[in-house]
Design a protein around this motif. Sequence first.
Motif, PDB file in Angstrom:
ATOM      1  N   ALA A 119       0.830  -1.206   0.000  1.00  0.00           N
ATOM      2  CA  ALA A 119       0.000   0.000   0.000  1.00  0.00           C
ATOM      3  C   ALA A 119       0.867   1.259   0.000  1.00  0.00           C
ATOM      4  CB  ALA A 119      -0.929  -0.008   1.210  1.00  0.00           C
ATOM      5  N   LEU A 120       1.964   1.255   0.769  1.00  0.00           N
ATOM      6  CA  LEU A 120       2.868   2.407   0.770  1.00  0.00           C
ATOM      7  C   LEU A 120       3.456   2.635  -0.612  1.00  0.00           C
ATOM      8  CD1 LEU A 120       4.924   2.161   4.102  1.00  0.00           C
ATOM      9  CD2 LEU A 120       2.814   3.414   3.641  1.00  0.00           C
ATOM     10  N   ARG A 121       3.844   1.554  -1.266  1.00  0.00           N
ATOM     11  CA  ARG A 121       4.433   1.684  -2.607  1.00  0.00           C
ATOM     12  C   ARG A 121       3.415   2.252  -3.599  1.00  0.00           C
ATOM     13  NH1 ARG A 121       7.816  -3.246  -1.060  1.00  0.00           N
ATOM     14  NH2 ARG A 121       9.958  -2.505  -1.437  1.00  0.00           N
ATOM     15  N   LEU A 122       2.189   1.782  -3.522  1.00  0.00           N
ATOM     16  CA  LEU A 122       1.161   2.282  -4.431  1.00  0.00           C
ATOM     17  C   LEU A 122       0.834   3.744  -4.152  1.00  0.00           C
ATOM     18  CD1 LEU A 122      -1.208  -0.829  -4.530  1.00  0.00           C
ATOM     19  CD2 LEU A 122       0.288  -0.004  -6.375  1.00  0.00           C
ATOM     20  N   ASP A 123       0.798   4.115  -2.880  1.00  0.00           N
ATOM     21  CA  ASP A 123       0.551   5.521  -2.538  1.00  0.00           C
ATOM     22  C   ASP A 123       1.671   6.411  -3.069  1.00  0.00           C
ATOM     23  OD1 ASP A 123      -1.824   4.970  -1.251  1.00  0.00           O
ATOM     24  OD2 ASP A 123      -0.911   4.811   0.743  1.00  0.00           O
ATOM     25  N   GLN A 124       2.909   5.941  -2.939  1.00  0.00           N
ATOM     26  CA  GLN A 124       4.035   6.725  -3.440  1.00  0.00           C
ATOM     27  C   GLN A 124       3.990   6.814  -4.971  1.00  0.00           C
ATOM     28  OE1 GLN A 124       8.451   5.540  -3.205  1.00  0.00           O
ATOM     29  NE2 GLN A 124       8.189   6.900  -1.433  1.00  0.00           N
ATOM     30  N   ALA A 125       3.596   5.716  -5.609  1.00  0.00           N
ATOM     31  CA  ALA A 125       3.476   5.731  -7.071  1.00  0.00           C
ATOM     32  C   ALA A 125       2.420   6.735  -7.512  1.00  0.00           C
ATOM     33  CB  ALA A 125       3.121   4.326  -7.564  1.00  0.00           C
ATOM     34  N   ARG A 126       1.334   6.842  -6.780  1.00  0.00           N
ATOM     35  CA  ARG A 126       0.293   7.803  -7.149  1.00  0.00           C
ATOM     36  C   ARG A 126       0.819   9.228  -7.094  1.00  0.00           C
ATOM     37  NH1 ARG A 126      -5.743   8.166  -4.367  1.00  0.00           N
ATOM     38  NH2 ARG A 126      -6.638   9.587  -5.913  1.00  0.00           N
ATOM     39  N   LEU A 127       1.610   9.533  -6.067  1.00  0.00           N
ATOM     40  CA  LEU A 127       2.198  10.870  -5.977  1.00  0.00           C
ATOM     41  C   LEU A 127       3.099  11.155  -7.168  1.00  0.00           C
ATOM     42  CD1 LEU A 127       3.097  11.001  -2.161  1.00  0.00           C
ATOM     43  CD2 LEU A 127       1.173  12.105  -3.312  1.00  0.00           C
ATOM     44  N   LEU A 128       3.894  10.154  -7.561  1.00  0.00           N
ATOM     45  CA  LEU A 128       4.791  10.342  -8.699  1.00  0.00           C
ATOM     46  C   LEU A 128       4.014  10.540  -9.992  1.00  0.00           C
ATOM     47  CD1 LEU A 128       7.506   7.651  -7.866  1.00  0.00           C
ATOM     48  CD2 LEU A 128       7.660  10.132  -7.525  1.00  0.00           C
ATOM     49  N   LEU A 129       2.972   9.742 -10.172  1.00  0.00           N
ATOM     50  CA  LEU A 129       2.182   9.848 -11.400  1.00  0.00           C
ATOM     51  C   LEU A 129       1.453  11.186 -11.473  1.00  0.00           C
ATOM     52  CD1 LEU A 129       0.773   6.221 -11.522  1.00  0.00           C
ATOM     53  CD2 LEU A 129       2.264   7.270 -13.251  1.00  0.00           C
ATOM     54  N   GLU A 130       0.892  11.628 -10.347  1.00  0.00           N
ATOM     55  CA  GLU A 130       0.168  12.894 -10.348  1.00  0.00           C
ATOM     56  C   GLU A 130       1.104  14.076 -10.559  1.00  0.00           C
ATOM     57  OE1 GLU A 130      -1.971  12.837  -6.676  1.00  0.00           O
ATOM     58  OE2 GLU A 130      -3.646  11.676  -7.504  1.00  0.00           O
ATOM     59  N   ALA A 131       2.356  13.915 -10.119  1.00  0.00           N
ATOM     60  CA  ALA A 131       3.326  14.988 -10.314  1.00  0.00           C
ATOM     61  C   ALA A 131       3.928  14.967 -11.710  1.00  0.00           C
ATOM     62  CB  ALA A 131       4.438  14.887  -9.271  1.00  0.00           C
ATOM     63  N   GLY A 132       3.740  13.852 -12.438  1.00  0.00           N
ATOM     64  CA  GLY A 132       4.279  13.741 -13.786  1.00  0.00           C
ATOM     65  C   GLY A 132       5.789  13.720 -13.835  1.00  0.00           C
ATOM     66  N   ARG A 133       6.381  13.121 -12.836  1.00  0.00           N
ATOM     67  CA  ARG A 133       7.837  13.169 -12.734  1.00  0.00           C
ATOM     68  C   ARG A 133       8.535  12.051 -13.494  1.00  0.00           C
ATOM     69  NH1 ARG A 133       9.476  13.688  -6.587  1.00  0.00           N
ATOM     70  NH2 ARG A 133      11.510  13.476  -7.610  1.00  0.00           N
ATOM     71  N   PHE A 134       7.804  11.051 -13.996  1.00  0.00           N
ATOM     72  CA  PHE A 134       8.415   9.943 -14.720  1.00  0.00           C
ATOM     73  C   PHE A 134       7.725   9.778 -16.066  1.00  0.00           C
ATOM     74  CE2 PHE A 134       9.692   9.240 -10.418  1.00  0.00           C
ATOM     75  CZ  PHE A 134      10.951   8.669 -10.506  1.00  0.00           C
ATOM     76  N   GLY A 135       8.504   9.366 -17.054  1.00  0.00           N
ATOM     77  CA  GLY A 135       7.975   9.310 -18.405  1.00  0.00           C
ATOM     78  C   GLY A 135       7.196   8.075 -18.736  1.00  0.00           C
ATOM     79  N   SER A 136       7.396   6.964 -18.017  1.00  0.00           N
ATOM     80  CA  SER A 136       6.712   5.720 -18.370  1.00  0.00           C
ATOM     81  C   SER A 136       6.246   4.998 -17.124  1.00  0.00           C
ATOM     82  CB  SER A 136       7.655   4.810 -19.177  1.00  0.00           C
ATOM     83  OG  SER A 136       8.696   4.322 -18.344  1.00  0.00           O
ATOM     84  N   VAL A 137       5.281   4.098 -17.321  1.00  0.00           N
ATOM     85  CA  VAL A 137       4.769   3.297 -16.217  1.00  0.00           C
ATOM     86  C   VAL A 137       5.878   2.418 -15.658  1.00  0.00           C
ATOM     87  CG1 VAL A 137       3.138   1.468 -15.610  1.00  0.00           C
ATOM     88  CG2 VAL A 137       2.419   3.347 -17.098  1.00  0.00           C
TER      89      VAL A 137
END
Length: 279
Positions: free
Chosen positions: A229-247
């Motif tokens: 759950a922590l990993r998924l929450d952190q991934a959501r922050l990264l995706l919403e911030a648009g900081r990475f180019g690919s999944v």
Amino acid sequence: MHAAGLQVLAWVLPQQLASPRLTEGFVLQIEAPVVCTFDELASAYAWLQRQPSNGPAGWATEAGHQLVSSLGGTLPAAVAADSPAAPPSWATSTVAPAPVVALRPGGDAQLARWQAQASEHLADEQFGPPELARLLCLSGRTLYRRLGELAGHTPAAWLRALRLDQARRLLEARGNAQLARWQAQASDHLADERFGPPELARLLCLSERTLYRRLGELAGRTPAAWLRALRLDQARLLLEAGRFGSVTQVAEAVGFASSRYFATLYTERFGRRPADYPA
């Protein structure tokens, strides 16, 4: 009385009153002014002195006679001697009603006020029904009856329930604080896909069994589910911030070796695919 400006009234019941319960029942129906009944004068005076005021306006009466001075100061001697009732200029004072000791219908609202008053004294083991009755400006008999009507408890049982609820909330607050500390410690290691329950237990200086039990109590999850759950929450922050180019990059940044597995878990958790976020 309320239309004339009276907002706070201390009513001292005479000792020889045949049926104080009848009088108290009548008082409970009064919406305004705020009325509190007492068995003796000293308590009435003390209650009046505690009420918020921008001027003198409170009175304690017994058998129709003025007995004590009001909230904002002492009445002039001439007024006290010459008039059994408040002068018009005093009667129109805008005294704020007492927020917590009013005897009026209200059920949950009244219980909430009583609970707020009692909560400051729950740590005192000597604080029991007699002290509660004095705090609420009620006779012991009235307190017993009113709590039975409003909460279905005796005063002792009601105080016990308040103490248990307060203890539960304190434990929950401590548990949430502990979870926050553990999350802060674990967050620096989530990118490592090998960081699992054994590594988490060592980081937190706990045995795996203790970690399993404590996370079950505090978060309702196993250590593996909590880390996921922590990993998924952190991934959501990264995706919403648009900081990475690919999944795939996002999956690797939060410790998932398989981007497909990550995408499946993410969609199940948040109802949105990682690929739906703008790069």
